[in-house]
Design a protein around this motif. Structure first.
Motif, PDB file in Angstrom:
ATOM      1  N   ALA A  29      25.993  48.704  18.776  1.00  0.00           N
ATOM      2  CA  ALA A  29      25.401  47.439  18.330  1.00  0.00           C
ATOM      3  C   ALA A  29      25.309  47.397  16.804  1.00  0.00           C
ATOM      4  N   HIS A  30      24.963  48.520  16.203  1.00  0.00           N
ATOM      5  CA  HIS A  30      24.806  48.588  14.746  1.00  0.00           C
ATOM      6  C   HIS A  30      26.158  48.414  14.047  1.00  0.00           C
ATOM      7  N   THR A  33      27.565  44.877  14.419  1.00  0.00           N
ATOM      8  CA  THR A  33      26.853  43.864  13.636  1.00  0.00           C
ATOM      9  C   THR A  33      27.123  43.993  12.145  1.00  0.00           C
ATOM     10  N   HIS A  34      27.113  45.215  11.648  1.00  0.00           N
ATOM     11  CA  HIS A  34      27.150  45.434  10.197  1.00  0.00           C
ATOM     12  C   HIS A  34      28.489  45.941   9.669  1.00  0.00           C
ATOM     13  N   LYS A 109      28.976  39.463  18.928  1.00  0.00           N
ATOM     14  CA  LYS A 109      28.239  39.894  17.740  1.00  0.00           C
ATOM     15  C   LYS A 109      29.050  40.830  16.849  1.00  0.00           C
ATOM     16  N   THR A 110      30.357  40.906  17.093  1.00  0.00           N
ATOM     17  CA  THR A 110      31.181  41.812  16.305  1.00  0.00           C
ATOM     18  C   THR A 110      31.506  41.208  14.952  1.00  0.00           C
ATOM     19  N   ASN A 111      31.132  41.915  13.909  1.00  0.00           N
ATOM     20  CA  ASN A 111      31.448  41.487  12.551  1.00  0.00           C
ATOM     21  C   ASN A 111      32.942  41.680  12.311  1.00  0.00           C
TER      22      ASN A 111
END
Length: 217
Positions: A29-30, A33-34, A109-111
């Motif tokens: 998830a981290h 997202t980032h 939510k994939t950057n």
């Protein structure tokens, strides 16, 4: 109309200790997202509520965690496909739609920076992502084509091996960071568009009717 896509809650896989599963799922998830380059072991340890020293006991580096994330994602995609194929309540078009929706849910939510980060700063990990596609696409889409042929929804003359390789090469090209940037697409956009376009050309008239109900243009 959204289908009921099988959910895969965070859980140990096989003999994987729960703490490893927790680290991998939170790190996923981290990273998604980032991006990869912006994440540090300090940040991951803080989010996990453990010391960095404890995190290093389980994973020697950020790269090792990302490798585990990619492996976990590939395994999850195959498991999700297996659950859809095993369902007796869904027809072929619904299974295909369910798989596409599941991919969108994973990638929403994939950057877009993530793949470019891996390409620039961690080429071995970027190759691992490509290897995951090379493993999953034949496994999943080969079965979709064969099941569709048995159901009379995919044209019987379609050569499964050729079609799978065609789709794999198309996805390899579409998932290039430069290609997504040029087309103005995010990772979540690729799967449903590619699946809709690809299977739209393989279907029988009956299959096309069912397909168009669930993949409106």
């Amino acid at each position: 109309m959204a289908l009921s896509v099988p959910k895969l809650p965070p859980r140990p896989v096989g003999d994987t200790p729960p703490v490893i599963t927790r680290i991998v799922r939170l790190a996923r998830a981290h990273f998604f997202t980032h991006g990869y380059s912006q994440c540090t072991m300090d940040e991951l340890a803080a989010e996990l509520g453990m010391s960095k020293k404890t995190l290093y006991v389980h994973f020697p580096s950020k790269e090792a965690i990302m490798r585990a994330v990619i492996e976990d994602l590939g395994r999850e995609i195959r498991t999700s496909a297996d659950e859809l194929f095993a369902s007796r309540q869904l027809n072929f078009a619904e299974k295909l739609r369910g798989f596409a929706e599941g991919m969108v849910e994973r990638l929403t939510k994939t950057n877009p920076r993530l793949l470019r980060d891996l390409q620039r700063f961690a080429p071995d990990l970027y190759r691992q992502v490509a290897e995951m596609r090379e493993k999953n696409i034949p496994y999943v889409f080969g079965r979709f084509i064969e099941e569709g042929q048995l159901a009379g929804m995919v044209r019987p003359e379609v050569d499964t091996a050729f079609a799978v390789q065609f789709f794999l090469q198309a996805m390899n090209g579409l998932c290039q960071p430069a290609t997504m940037e040029r087309l103005g697409l995010a990772p979540r956009d690729i799967a449903p568009r590619a699946i809709g376009l690809f299977f739209g050309g393989l279907l029988t008239p009956a299959g096309r009717k069912e397909h168009e109900k669930l993949f409106p243009r």
